[in-house]
Scaffold this motif. Sequence first.
Motif, PDB file in Angstrom:
ATOM      1  N   PHE A 136       0.857  -1.180   0.000  1.00  0.00           N
ATOM      2  CA  PHE A 136       0.000   0.000   0.000  1.00  0.00           C
ATOM      3  C   PHE A 136       0.895   1.232   0.000  1.00  0.00           C
ATOM      4  O   PHE A 136       1.989   1.217   0.553  1.00  0.00           O
ATOM      5  N   THR A 137       0.425   2.298  -0.630  1.00  0.00           N
ATOM      6  CA  THR A 137       1.205   3.538  -0.679  1.00  0.00           C
ATOM      7  C   THR A 137       0.584   4.663   0.140  1.00  0.00           C
ATOM      8  O   THR A 137       1.198   5.706   0.327  1.00  0.00           O
ATOM      9  N   ARG A 138      -0.629   4.457   0.620  1.00  0.00           N
ATOM     10  CA  ARG A 138      -1.306   5.438   1.461  1.00  0.00           C
ATOM     11  C   ARG A 138      -2.100   4.680   2.510  1.00  0.00           C
ATOM     12  O   ARG A 138      -2.598   3.584   2.246  1.00  0.00           O
ATOM     13  N   ALA A 139      -2.205   5.272   3.699  1.00  0.00           N
ATOM     14  CA  ALA A 139      -3.014   4.673   4.760  1.00  0.00           C
ATOM     15  C   ALA A 139      -4.072   5.678   5.192  1.00  0.00           C
ATOM     16  O   ALA A 139      -3.834   6.890   5.192  1.00  0.00           O
ATOM     17  N   VAL A 140      -5.235   5.160   5.555  1.00  0.00           N
ATOM     18  CA  VAL A 140      -6.318   5.985   6.081  1.00  0.00           C
ATOM     19  C   VAL A 140      -6.802   5.370   7.388  1.00  0.00           C
ATOM     20  O   VAL A 140      -6.596   4.186   7.647  1.00  0.00           O
ATOM     21  N   THR A 141      -7.429   6.194   8.198  1.00  0.00           N
ATOM     22  CA  THR A 141      -8.073   5.711   9.417  1.00  0.00           C
ATOM     23  C   THR A 141      -9.189   6.665   9.799  1.00  0.00           C
ATOM     24  O   THR A 141      -9.153   7.843   9.424  1.00  0.00           O
ATOM     25  N   TRP A 142     -10.177   6.152  10.496  1.00  0.00           N
ATOM     26  CA  TRP A 142     -11.305   6.945  10.955  1.00  0.00           C
ATOM     27  C   TRP A 142     -11.239   7.088  12.468  1.00  0.00           C
ATOM     28  O   TRP A 142     -10.846   6.153  13.170  1.00  0.00           O
ATOM     29  N   LEU A 143     -11.637   8.254  12.975  1.00  0.00           N
ATOM     30  CA  LEU A 143     -11.735   8.445  14.407  1.00  0.00           C
ATOM     31  C   LEU A 143     -12.883   9.377  14.721  1.00  0.00           C
ATOM     32  O   LEU A 143     -13.323  10.150  13.856  1.00  0.00           O
ATOM     33  N   ARG A 144     -13.372   9.284  15.944  1.00  0.00           N
ATOM     34  CA  ARG A 144     -14.457  10.172  16.362  1.00  0.00           C
ATOM     35  C   ARG A 144     -13.980  11.607  16.265  1.00  0.00           C
ATOM     36  O   ARG A 144     -12.859  11.935  16.632  1.00  0.00           O
TER      37      ARG A 144
END
Length: 186
Positions: A136-144
């Motif tokens: 993978f070349t980019r990472a994402v994440t979700w947070l409140r």
Amino acid sequence: MAAQGTGPTADVSVRVAWADDAAAVARVQVATWPEQYAGLVDPADVPSGPEVEERAAEVWRTSMVSPGDARNRVLVALERNRVVGFAVTAPGTDPDCDPVADGELLEICVAPDDRRLGHGSRLLQAAADTLVADRFTRAVTWLRAEDDVRRRFLTEAGWAPDQAHRELEGPGGVRAKQVRLHTALA
């Protein structure tokens, strides 16, 4: 013999989780639920207890043995042989994510009593390294949206908001606003 001027180092590490780690991962997860659900549900309604941990452990065990995608990973932070935290990585699932280029940090948790000892930073670095190894070349994440502590932790590590946001509906119609952060992977 330790070099002069240095003391003994702590026995800490991060590794890929084994199915035998499922109960320990579930214990960490359930221990973090009161703060994760804070403001969303009444504290008395937060699931807890041995039966909840047992059910969660079975879900973790199944996901570790049969992940569905070879790039779904669970990592554990250890102090000696004790699991003190975990992280979960996978291909990005958002509609605007490229499942080949974008990986996702689905979760990162450290047991409340084991925080501020570097476990979260080690887990985050290991998660990034794992995503890179999975190409993978980019990472994402979700947070409140109101989780300033987690946002600060991630932004200090090089993550930034990418303007994506969503609202999830929880038990009793409670709505949780989330923001997405991203980072380029080297």
